[in-house]
Design a protein around this motif. Structure first.
Motif, PDB file in Angstrom:
ATOM      1  N   UNK A 159       0.831  -1.213   0.000  1.00  0.00           N
ATOM      2  CA  UNK A 159       0.000   0.000   0.000  1.00  0.00           C
ATOM      3  C   UNK A 159       0.861   1.257   0.000  1.00  0.00           C
ATOM      4  N   UNK A 160       1.875   1.261   0.850  1.00  0.00           N
ATOM      5  CA  UNK A 160       2.749   2.436   0.938  1.00  0.00           C
ATOM      6  C   UNK A 160       3.551   2.592  -0.347  1.00  0.00           C
ATOM      7  N   UNK A 161       4.057   1.483  -0.896  1.00  0.00           N
ATOM      8  CA  UNK A 161       4.811   1.544  -2.142  1.00  0.00           C
ATOM      9  C   UNK A 161       3.974   2.062  -3.292  1.00  0.00           C
ATOM     10  N   UNK A 162       2.724   1.571  -3.403  1.00  0.00           N
ATOM     11  CA  UNK A 162       1.840   2.018  -4.488  1.00  0.00           C
ATOM     12  C   UNK A 162       1.461   3.489  -4.345  1.00  0.00           C
ATOM     13  N   UNK A 163       1.447   3.993  -3.110  1.00  0.00           N
ATOM     14  CA  UNK A 163       1.067   5.396  -2.907  1.00  0.00           C
ATOM     15  C   UNK A 163       2.092   6.355  -3.516  1.00  0.00           C
ATOM     16  N   UNK A 164       3.305   5.865  -3.778  1.00  0.00           N
ATOM     17  CA  UNK A 164       4.316   6.712  -4.417  1.00  0.00           C
ATOM     18  C   UNK A 164       3.884   7.149  -5.813  1.00  0.00           C
ATOM     19  N   UNK A 165       2.984   6.374  -6.417  1.00  0.00           N
ATOM     20  CA  UNK A 165       2.507   6.692  -7.762  1.00  0.00           C
ATOM     21  C   UNK A 165       1.776   8.029  -7.774  1.00  0.00           C
ATOM     22  N   UNK A 166       1.111   8.373  -6.670  1.00  0.00           N
ATOM     23  CA  UNK A 166       0.410   9.655  -6.589  1.00  0.00           C
ATOM     24  C   UNK A 166       1.371  10.816  -6.827  1.00  0.00           C
ATOM     25  N   UNK A 167       2.521  10.746  -6.173  1.00  0.00           N
ATOM     26  CA  UNK A 167       3.510  11.820  -6.325  1.00  0.00           C
ATOM     27  C   UNK A 167       4.150  11.798  -7.698  1.00  0.00           C
ATOM     28  N   UNK A 185      -2.496   5.952   7.937  1.00  0.00           N
ATOM     29  CA  UNK A 185      -3.839   5.368   7.798  1.00  0.00           C
ATOM     30  C   UNK A 185      -3.816   3.893   8.201  1.00  0.00           C
ATOM     31  N   UNK A 186      -2.680   3.231   7.969  1.00  0.00           N
ATOM     32  CA  UNK A 186      -2.525   1.823   8.347  1.00  0.00           C
ATOM     33  C   UNK A 186      -2.162   1.673   9.817  1.00  0.00           C
ATOM     34  N   UNK A 187      -2.231   2.774  10.554  1.00  0.00           N
ATOM     35  CA  UNK A 187      -2.041   2.801  12.015  1.00  0.00           C
ATOM     36  C   UNK A 187      -0.595   2.681  12.473  1.00  0.00           C
ATOM     37  N   UNK A 188       0.378   2.912  11.591  1.00  0.00           N
ATOM     38  CA  UNK A 188       1.761   2.957  12.042  1.00  0.00           C
ATOM     39  C   UNK A 188       1.992   4.255  12.809  1.00  0.00           C
ATOM     40  N   UNK A 189       2.857   4.191  13.802  1.00  0.00           N
ATOM     41  CA  UNK A 189       3.176   5.435  14.516  1.00  0.00           C
ATOM     42  C   UNK A 189       4.102   6.277  13.640  1.00  0.00           C
ATOM     43  N   UNK A 190       4.237   7.543  13.970  1.00  0.00           N
ATOM     44  CA  UNK A 190       4.839   8.503  13.049  1.00  0.00           C
ATOM     45  C   UNK A 190       6.289   8.176  12.692  1.00  0.00           C
ATOM     46  N   UNK A 191       7.110   7.779  13.653  1.00  0.00           N
ATOM     47  CA  UNK A 191       8.509   7.465  13.343  1.00  0.00           C
ATOM     48  C   UNK A 191       8.588   6.238  12.439  1.00  0.00           C
ATOM     49  N   UNK A 192       7.779   5.212  12.712  1.00  0.00           N
ATOM     50  CA  UNK A 192       7.765   4.009  11.873  1.00  0.00           C
ATOM     51  C   UNK A 192       7.295   4.346  10.463  1.00  0.00           C
ATOM     52  N   UNK A 193       6.291   5.215  10.347  1.00  0.00           N
ATOM     53  CA  UNK A 193       5.792   5.637   9.034  1.00  0.00           C
ATOM     54  C   UNK A 193       6.874   6.377   8.266  1.00  0.00           C
ATOM     55  N   UNK A 194       7.630   7.218   8.964  1.00  0.00           N
ATOM     56  CA  UNK A 194       8.690   7.995   8.329  1.00  0.00           C
ATOM     57  C   UNK A 194       9.831   7.099   7.864  1.00  0.00           C
ATOM     58  N   UNK A 195      10.234   6.152   8.699  1.00  0.00           N
ATOM     59  CA  UNK A 195      11.314   5.249   8.333  1.00  0.00           C
ATOM     60  C   UNK A 195      10.904   4.337   7.170  1.00  0.00           C
ATOM     61  N   UNK A 196       9.664   3.880   7.175  1.00  0.00           N
ATOM     62  CA  UNK A 196       9.182   3.047   6.067  1.00  0.00           C
ATOM     63  C   UNK A 196       9.205   3.846   4.767  1.00  0.00           C
ATOM     64  N   UNK A 197       8.845   5.118   4.847  1.00  0.00           N
ATOM     65  CA  UNK A 197       8.891   5.995   3.675  1.00  0.00           C
ATOM     66  C   UNK A 197      10.311   6.099   3.133  1.00  0.00           C
ATOM     67  N   UNK A 198      11.291   6.202   4.033  1.00  0.00           N
ATOM     68  CA  UNK A 198      12.685   6.272   3.616  1.00  0.00           C
ATOM     69  C   UNK A 198      13.103   5.001   2.880  1.00  0.00           C
ATOM     70  N   UNK A 199      12.854   3.848   3.497  1.00  0.00           N
ATOM     71  CA  UNK A 199      13.317   2.579   2.933  1.00  0.00           C
ATOM     72  C   UNK A 199      12.675   2.281   1.583  1.00  0.00           C
TER      73      UNK A 199
END
Length: 277
Positions: A159-167, A185-199
């Motif tokens: 879901x997070x990977x596919x959301x990159x298509x929006x940008x 939206x998937x209920x990850x906490x903010x630091x985990x969401x940020x790190x997942x975005x990086x990876x």
């Protein structure tokens, strides 16, 4: 002649470094900066330059997260050789990053003429900045911020990977903003969401920079501005990553939402008055 001078490369490298990982749209800010400096945003050399200096920002992420990346890649290689290692979360996560990168690669190649054509408009950037702000605010409010990095799954990564298509399709929406919002939206906490975005951003953005390198140099982008812009981008991005992880540990994304709305509104004004085109 190069489409971008050394001085302009320094400015654009700094803009890229500051904004690549913040959820404010690096593409949008680069297009605004290019427009204010009188650079033709639709020029092939300029498009290529913007993609290549992203490599500097990605290199900063690689250095910053070096230990994590070594751990994950090491687990992946061990899992390829040893069946027992395949139950390790890091081994699974490595595959998830690969799987989650495929959609944006497919769309990026298929829609390249559209992305570099009509969708490169500053009007699209302005609208995407504001619409993306609403999505980010809603995601931060909806998310329960209860899941950590070790709780992520293949579904989360996809879901997070596919959301990159929006940008990718709507410059100004922000790759970081889209991925972080989806993770929230998937209920990850903010630091985990940020790190997942990086990876998830590392392979996609690195691939884009390498893919554009040939076109960037071949279409008029000189090597010196490319090199300088990339180095500046690296240095500024490293500092930006460190600051962002500390910020999201204690604050919501509301400040980014407000900033994006202000920038989007300002851009609409500049376009409406003919200052930018």
């Amino acid at each position: 002649m190069s489409a971008i001078s050394i001085g302009q490369a320094v400015v654009l490298g700094a803009v890229e470094g500051v904004t690549e990982f913040l959820p404010v749209s690096s593409t949008g800010h680069l297009k605004i900066a290019e427009g204010l400096m009188g650079i033709r945003v639709e020029d092939t050399a300029v498009v290529g330059f913007s993609a290549v200096i992203q490599v500097g920002a990605i290199a900063a992420a690689l250095v910053y997260f070096f230990k994590d990346i070594v751990r994950i890649v090491g687990a992946w290689f061990r899992g390829l050789r040893n069946r027992e290692e395949r139950y390790h979360h890091d081994y699974k996560f490595a595959w998830w990053v690969i799987y989650a990168t495929i959609p944006i690669v497919v769309v990026g190649l298929a829609a390249k003429p559209l992305i570099e054509g009509p969708l490169a408009s500053l009007w699209v950037v302005a609208g995407s900045l504001i619409v993306g702000s609403g999505v980010m605010w809603a995601a931060d409010q909806m998310g329960r911020h209860k899941r950590g990095e070790d709780d992520t799954s293949l579904k989360d990564a996809m879901w997070v990977g596919c959301s990159q298509i929006l940008a990718l399709l709507f410059p100004g929406f922000s790759r970081s903003g889209a991925t972080m919002s989806t993770a929230l939206i998937l209920d990850l906490e903010r630091v985990a969401a940020t790190r997942l975005s990086f990876f998830l951003g590392i392979p996609a953005l690195t691939g884009a920079g390498i893919y554009e390198l040939k076109d960037a140099i071949g279409s008029g982008a000189a090597v010196a501005p490319l090199a300088i812009g990339t180095v500046v981008s690296f240095a500024v991005a490293y500092a930006s990553i460190s600051w962002l992880l500390k910020f999201v540990a204690k604050h919501s994304f509301n400040s980014f939402v407000i900033y994006r709305i202000l920038v989007g509104a300002l851009l609409f004004g500049l376009l409406g008055m003919g200052i930018l085109s």
